[in-house]
Design an enzyme around this catalytic site. Structure first.
Site, mmCIF file in Angstrom:
data_model
loop_
_atom_site.group_PDB
_atom_site.id
_atom_site.type_symbol
_atom_site.label_atom_id
_atom_site.label_comp_id
_atom_site.label_asym_id
_atom_site.label_seq_id
_atom_site.Cartn_x
_atom_site.Cartn_y
_atom_site.Cartn_z
ATOM 1 N N ASP A 448 0.838 -1.203 0.000
ATOM 2 C CA ASP A 448 0.000 0.000 0.000
ATOM 3 C C ASP A 448 0.876 1.258 0.000
ATOM 4 O O ASP A 448 2.088 1.192 0.279
ATOM 5 C CB ASP A 448 -0.888 -0.035 1.254
ATOM 6 C CG ASP A 448 -2.155 0.790 1.124
ATOM 7 O OD1 ASP A 448 -2.256 1.603 0.190
ATOM 8 O OD2 ASP A 448 -3.047 0.630 1.980
ATOM 9 N N ASP A 516 -10.968 2.079 -3.108
ATOM 10 C CA ASP A 516 -11.569 1.854 -1.783
ATOM 11 C C ASP A 516 -13.084 1.962 -1.849
ATOM 12 O O ASP A 516 -13.774 1.617 -0.898
ATOM 13 C CB ASP A 516 -11.030 2.868 -0.772
ATOM 14 C CG ASP A 516 -9.653 2.479 -0.271
ATOM 15 O OD1 ASP A 516 -9.270 1.305 -0.421
ATOM 16 O OD2 ASP A 516 -8.948 3.350 0.264
HETATM 17 C C1 DGJ Z 1 -5.870 1.954 1.906
HETATM 18 C C2 DGJ Z 1 -6.294 0.751 1.117
HETATM 19 O O1 DGJ Z 1 -6.836 1.152 -0.105
HETATM 20 C C3 DGJ Z 1 -7.277 -0.075 1.916
HETATM 21 O O2 DGJ Z 1 -7.709 -1.166 1.176
HETATM 22 C C4 DGJ Z 1 -6.617 -0.514 3.201
HETATM 23 O O3 DGJ Z 1 -5.570 -1.385 2.911
HETATM 24 C C5 DGJ Z 1 -6.117 0.693 3.977
HETATM 25 N N1 DGJ Z 1 -5.293 1.543 3.163
HETATM 26 C C6 DGJ Z 1 -5.353 0.262 5.193
HETATM 27 O O4 DGJ Z 1 -4.792 1.302 5.874
#
Ligand code: DGJ
Length: 695
Positions: A448, A516
């Site tokens: 990430d 997300d």
């Molecule tokens: C952003 C990501 O897009 C989410 O899926 C998740 O992993 C969060 N970060 C976790 O902090």
């Protein structure tokens, strides 16, 4: 399909259906002579190019393959360099070419300075896709400093204005399309954030009167995950040019004596209709671009814990979720954020990649063994480029974050960005993840990246503005090294959702976290535009319980949407009834049957939600013997008449069988294409998944 050379100065890139033709004139200037349908090679010739008019050289209106800054050229350029004596001009002469069966390298040399510039091209069997890039080589001893070093310039055919498609999205609205008719002036899509980001895309799709099946479409994607620029402009003579590359904003690249450097590749092509563009890029991605170990393998159905537990993870809670995920048929259980350091929320822990002992008193293996005992692989979330000031890492090495000693380094999501250009930082990150992968049975890593770069002081660098390049390069290098050492581990690229979902990431990561925003209705649109220019199998799509606008879509509808990509589950399965889990399992098992078609097949967008109120995507096997059709609608007009659904991608002369709403069809491909079937979409959240087969 090959590279054809005529008279040592005309070069024909002969793809499946097109010719891309370059001619180098007597002054050493490389012109684009043609990009379109094939013509007899003997007809191609170099335009007369020596003329000047009253106040400018005609070079400004040439369809150049790669314009460098220098002389009386005022049009936008792809390269600008400064030599050690302060000269900021380039003047190149053609020195020859090298060609292979599918590759071409056109070589140029500065007339005074020891700089070699090579234009690199590659073509691919059975495709209309071309790769293009530039390589620079310093043949002398003194540094040569580039303040602009784009990858490619592309001149679009004819002089009528094009409509250009790119995205104008943001977090939760990635890939949202924006279409601009370019009559004149400059159209710029870019990122200055250090990642490709959620906003504009490092690509373009340019067309006139095109739809899914017809009209000429010209497209290009830059394989780069850092700051980028895609610039198109239409000149006074009507010629539209596109330039793509690493953003020259705050940029420099210093080439040391004896070194060479190849800019990121541009993957471009021409198709008839948008559908063929998507299918070409999908095939190219799987066969030639994605990391080799998993490119041609089916991706597993994964479960991700983020939306269920957020930071509140523990061996116990994750093991409970894992039981449900296994019951739902998942093959890979991924524990997301929260498992490491002193991570309770997003204020602490980033950088401390050791297991939190309060949450996992017996270490990670207890959970991993539970997951494995349920028949699933185990995957883990990391955010390696970041550090929370509240972390052991930052307390020990505050100097490891990008910063200027005199400025405040701003936190975003309570975190700073590590100076990835430092060798010790790179080794630390590699070491931490390598240790995790070496000590535990981990099959997947979600990498990430939740904030953009800022206050990018990097005292370690002789040329500080190189950090924009070096940061992304370091990310790629670490992922590649980890993959080499742990070839069975899959990597997913994530950046607050789809902030790093470009073709650069796709050369190093096996898949992408799309967004997300997992609302199925929004996803129908985002996924369409994701898959328009990216391989379908890389599009991770979770079925979740998200309810941002109090519009809880039925479970089957959510599956219909997520099964069009790499199906994943991400809801809080603890709240699912046995019936819900059974329903999940039914769809997961169906997906396992058809995922080969979804992940490797040819996608035909038959009906479009925005145009038809109904979305119908057909994925056909390459040999056209079987397919799967997804039809979904959210809310249609109450009086919507029954509507024809015309198939594409079938063999006209073959008979196909399938059942739709209780009616058994046994019809030729020709019939299904021309007459089609009639569907009557009357319910809210309409959902059909239909397998079709050749008789
Ligand atoms: C952003 C990501 O897009 C989410 O899926 C998740 O992993 C969060 N970060 C976790 O902090």
């Amino acid at each position: 399909m090959s590279v054809i050379i005529k008279d040592k100065n005309i070069f024909v890139l002969d793809t499946k259906n097109t010719h891309y033709v370059i001619g180098v004139d007597e002054y050493g200037c490389a012109h684009n002579l043609h990009w379109g349908e094939k013509c007899p090679t003997e007809d191609y010739e170099i335009p007369f190019s020596g003329d000047e008019d009253s106040n400018h050289r005609s070079r400004d209106v040439f369809r150049e393959e790669y314009t460098v800054f220098g002389g009386t050229v005022y049009k936008e350029c792809a390269m600008k360099a400064e030599f050690s004596d302060g000269c900021r001009e380039l003047d190149l002469a053609f020195t020859g070419y090298e060609s292979g069966e599918n590759t071409l390298c056109l070589k140029f040399r500065d007339k005074v300075y020891p700089l070699e510039v090579s234009l690199l091209y590659a073509v691919f069997e059975g495709l209309d896709i071309i790769e293009k890039s530039v390589r620079v080589k310093n043949l002398g001893e003194n540094d040569i400093c580039f303040e602009k070093l784009l990858s490619a310039e592309l001149c679009l055919p004819d002089t009528e204005p094009y409509t250009v498609l790119n995205s104008n999205g943001e977090w939760g609205r990635e890939y949202y399309p924006v279409r601009t008719k370019l009559d004149g002036g400059r159209l710029i899509f870019e990122s200055r954030r250090g990642t490709s980001g959620h906003n504009n895309s490092p690509n373009f799709v340019a067309y006139k009167n095109a739809d899914e099946k017809s009209g000429e479409v010209y497209f290009a994607n830059l394989a780069w995950s850092g700051s980028f620029v895609t610039e198109l402009y239409r000149d006074v003579k009507g010629v539209t040019r596109a330039l793509l590359g690493m953003n020259d904003f705050d940029f420099e690249y210093a080439l040391k004596g004896g070194e060479s450097f190849e800019a990121p590749k541009v993957i471009f092509g021409r198709s008839v209709g948008f559908g063929e563009m998507s299918r070409q890029l999908n095939r190219f991605g799987v066969k030639h671009h994605l990391p080799k170990d998993f490119a041609e393998k089916e991706l597993p159905v994964l479960y991700n814990s983020w939306e269920a537990t957020e930071f509140d993870v523990s061996a116990k809670s994750q093991s409970e979720l894992a039981k449900k995920a296994a019951a739902a048929g998942c093959e890979l259980f991924v524990m997301d954020d929260g498992w490491f350091g002193q991570r309770k929320d997003d204020h602490a822990g980033l950088g401390d990649w050791y297991v939190n002992e309060d949450k996992f008193p017996n270490g990670l293996d207890e959970l991993i063994e539970n997951v494995n005992a349920l028949g699933m692989d185990f995957g883990l979330w990391v955010e390696p480029e970041m550090v929370n000031p509240d972390s052991d890492l930052y307390r020990t090495h505050p100097e490891w974050a990008y910063h200027y000693p005199t400025r405040k380094a701003h936190e975003i999501r309570n975190q700073l960005v590590l100076n990835m250009t430092r060798a010790d930082v790179q080794e630390y990150i590699f070491g931490c993840i390598d240790e995790l992968l070496s000590k535990h049975n981990i099959a997947y890593i979600k990498w990430d990246m939740n904030r953009s770069l800022s206050e990018t002081g990097a005292e370690n660098l002789e040329y500080p503005k190189m950090l924009w390049y070096l940061h992304t390069k370091a990310v790629y290098d670490i992922v590649d090294r980890l993959k080499e050492k742990h070839p069975t581990v899959q990597f997913e690229s994530c950046s607050s959702g789809g902030g790093r979902s470009d073709w650069g990431a796709l050369a190093h990561y096996d898949m992408v976290w799309t967004s997300d925003n997992t609302d199925a209705i929004d996803r129908l649109k985002m996924q369409k535009y994701y898959a328009l220019t990216r391989p379908v199998k890389t599009m991770r799509a979770w079925v979740t319980d998200v309810n941002w606008y109090n519009r809880k879509t039925p479970l089957d509808f959510r599956f219909n949407v997520s099964m069009r990509g790499a199906l994943s589950l991400g809801g809080n399965l603890n709240n699912y009834s046995d019936e819900d889990i059974a329903e999940c399992r039914k769809y997961v098992e169906l997906y396992k049957e058809i995922r080969g078609l979804v992940q490797f097949g040819d996608l035909y967008r038959l009906l479009d939600l925005e145009r038809d109120e109904v979305s119908a995507d057909l994925y056909m096997s390459a040999d056209k013997t079987e397919g799967v059709l997804f039809v979904a609608a959210v809310n249609t007009s109450c009086m919507k008449p029954p509507q024809p659904l015309h198939f594409e991608g079938l063999d006209d002369g073959k008979i196909y069988t399938f059942e739709y709403d209780g009616i058994r069809y046994e019809k030729s491909g020709a019939y299904l294409r021309n007459v089609g079937i009639v569907i009557d979409v009357k319910t809210q959240y309409y959902n059909r998944i239909i397998k079709i087969k050749i008789k």
